[in-house]
Each structure stands twice: as C-alpha cells, then as structure tokens.
Scaffold this motif. Structure first.
Motif, short mmCIF file in Angstrom:
data_model
loop_
_atom_site.label_atom_id
_atom_site.label_comp_id
_atom_site.label_asym_id
_atom_site.label_seq_id
_atom_site.Cartn_x
_atom_site.Cartn_y
_atom_site.Cartn_z
N THR A 34 -18.75 -51.19 0.65
CA THR A 34 -18.17 -50.12 -0.16
C THR A 34 -19.17 -49.67 -1.23
O THR A 34 -20.04 -50.43 -1.65
N GLN A 35 -18.99 -48.43 -1.65
CA GLN A 35 -19.76 -47.88 -2.76
C GLN A 35 -18.79 -47.10 -3.61
O GLN A 35 -18.08 -46.22 -3.10
N ASN A 36 -18.71 -47.45 -4.87
CA ASN A 36 -17.75 -46.84 -5.79
C ASN A 36 -16.32 -46.97 -5.26
O ASN A 36 -15.51 -46.05 -5.35
N GLY A 37 -16.03 -48.13 -4.64
CA GLY A 37 -14.68 -48.41 -4.16
C GLY A 37 -14.31 -47.74 -2.84
O GLY A 37 -13.20 -47.88 -2.37
N GLU A 38 -15.24 -47.03 -2.22
CA GLU A 38 -14.97 -46.31 -0.98
C GLU A 38 -15.81 -46.91 0.15
O GLU A 38 -17.00 -47.17 -0.02
N ALA A 39 -15.19 -47.13 1.31
CA ALA A 39 -15.93 -47.66 2.46
C ALA A 39 -17.02 -46.68 2.86
O ALA A 39 -16.76 -45.49 3.04
N LYS A 40 -18.23 -47.18 2.99
CA LYS A 40 -19.38 -46.32 3.32
C LYS A 40 -20.12 -46.73 4.58
O LYS A 40 -20.75 -45.90 5.22
N ALA A 41 -20.06 -48.03 4.93
CA ALA A 41 -20.80 -48.49 6.10
C ALA A 41 -20.16 -49.75 6.66
O ALA A 41 -19.41 -50.44 5.97
N VAL A 42 -20.49 -50.02 7.91
CA VAL A 42 -20.06 -51.25 8.56
C VAL A 42 -21.31 -51.93 9.11
O VAL A 42 -22.10 -51.31 9.81
N LEU A 43 -21.46 -53.20 8.78
CA LEU A 43 -22.58 -53.99 9.29
C LEU A 43 -22.05 -54.96 10.34
O LEU A 43 -20.97 -55.52 10.18
N GLN A 44 -22.82 -55.16 11.41
CA GLN A 44 -22.45 -56.15 12.39
C GLN A 44 -23.71 -56.77 12.96
O GLN A 44 -24.80 -56.20 12.87
N ASP A 45 -23.56 -57.97 13.55
CA ASP A 45 -24.71 -58.65 14.12
C ASP A 45 -25.17 -57.92 15.38
O ASP A 45 -24.42 -57.15 15.99
N VAL A 46 -26.39 -58.18 15.78
CA VAL A 46 -27.00 -57.48 16.90
C VAL A 46 -26.28 -57.78 18.21
O VAL A 46 -26.06 -56.87 19.01
N ALA A 47 -25.88 -59.02 18.44
CA ALA A 47 -25.19 -59.37 19.69
C ALA A 47 -23.89 -58.59 19.81
O ALA A 47 -23.58 -58.05 20.88
N SER A 48 -23.12 -58.50 18.74
CA SER A 48 -21.87 -57.74 18.76
C SER A 48 -22.14 -56.26 18.97
O SER A 48 -21.42 -55.58 19.71
N TYR A 49 -23.18 -55.76 18.32
CA TYR A 49 -23.54 -54.35 18.49
C TYR A 49 -23.88 -54.06 19.95
O TYR A 49 -23.41 -53.06 20.53
N ASN A 50 -24.69 -54.92 20.57
CA ASN A 50 -25.06 -54.73 21.97
C ASN A 50 -23.83 -54.76 22.87
O ASN A 50 -23.71 -53.94 23.80
N GLU A 51 -22.90 -55.69 22.62
CA GLU A 51 -21.67 -55.75 23.41
C GLU A 51 -20.87 -54.46 23.25
O GLU A 51 -20.32 -53.94 24.22
N THR A 52 -20.80 -53.95 22.04
CA THR A 52 -20.08 -52.71 21.78
C THR A 52 -20.71 -51.55 22.55
O THR A 52 -20.01 -50.73 23.15
N GLN A 53 -22.03 -51.48 22.54
CA GLN A 53 -22.72 -50.40 23.25
C GLN A 53 -22.49 -50.49 24.75
O GLN A 53 -22.27 -49.47 25.41
N GLU A 54 -22.51 -51.71 25.30
CA GLU A 54 -22.25 -51.88 26.73
C GLU A 54 -20.82 -51.48 27.07
O GLU A 54 -20.57 -50.81 28.09
N THR A 55 -19.88 -51.85 26.20
CA THR A 55 -18.48 -51.48 26.42
C THR A 55 -18.32 -49.97 26.38
O THR A 55 -17.62 -49.39 27.24
N MET A 56 -18.95 -49.32 25.43
CA MET A 56 -18.87 -47.87 25.34
C MET A 56 -19.46 -47.20 26.57
O MET A 56 -18.92 -46.21 27.07
N ALA A 57 -20.56 -47.73 27.09
CA ALA A 57 -21.17 -47.16 28.29
C ALA A 57 -20.23 -47.30 29.48
O ALA A 57 -20.06 -46.35 30.26
N LEU A 58 -19.58 -48.46 29.62
CA LEU A 58 -18.63 -48.65 30.72
C LEU A 58 -17.44 -47.71 30.59
O LEU A 58 -16.97 -47.14 31.58
N LEU A 59 -16.94 -47.54 29.37
CA LEU A 59 -15.82 -46.63 29.15
C LEU A 59 -16.21 -45.19 29.49
O LEU A 59 -15.41 -44.44 30.04
#
Length: 91
Positions: A34-59
């Motif tokens: 958050t920045q100034n109380g407002e959500a601004k970004a989401v951080l995730q580990d690389v393995a989770s990011y890669n899994e998300t990208q693979e899932t999005m490609a399959l979808l």
C-alpha cells in the motif's frame, strides 16, 4: 484466502526487503503493498508467478478453442489425428 496479514505499507517493504523476499518464497502467498493507505502493487514469488502465467496461457487456449466451437471451426478427431500422423511421416 484471507490476505489480511499479507498487506504492508511501502515503508515496510523498503525497510525489510530481504525479509519480505524470504517470506514470499517460503509462504508462496502474494503480498499487497500500500501507499498512502491505498493498494498499489502485489508482490509474489517467481514460482507462483510462473504458475500463474502458465495457467493464464492454458485458459487462453481453452477460450480460443471455445470460440472455434461456437464459430463452427471444428473437424472430426479422426481427421485431425490422420493429418497429424501424415505430417509426422513427411518430416
């Protein structure tokens, strides 16, 4: 999932970057920054990011397949497999 504990201000990230990275890698849960109380970004580990990208490609592939079905661009499975076998024997 309850991400209440996974919300931190940007100042926390700045002061604890190495610890944050270790926690992300171990927990594999995203961290909302958050920045100034407002959500601004989401951080995730690389393995989770890669899994998300693979899932999005399959979808995306599934969505394209569904569109082909809706638009009548289909062929009997036997024809498709025969064409594939013929292609492999020519190569």
């Amino acid at each position: 999932m309850n991400y209440t504990n996974q919300i931190k201000p940007i100042s926390y990230l700045k002061a604890n970057a190495a610890e944050v990275l270790d926690t992300l890698t171990q927990s594999r849960e995203p961290l909302v920054i958050t920045q100034n109380g407002e959500a601004k970004a989401v951080l995730q580990d690389v393995a989770s990011y890669n899994e998300t990208q693979e899932t999005m490609a399959l979808l995306k592939i599934l969505a394209l397949g569904n569109r082909d079905l809706e638009e009548g661009r289909v062929a009997p499975a036997d024809d498709v497999f025969t064409r594939a076998r013929n292609r492999n024997t020519k190569e």
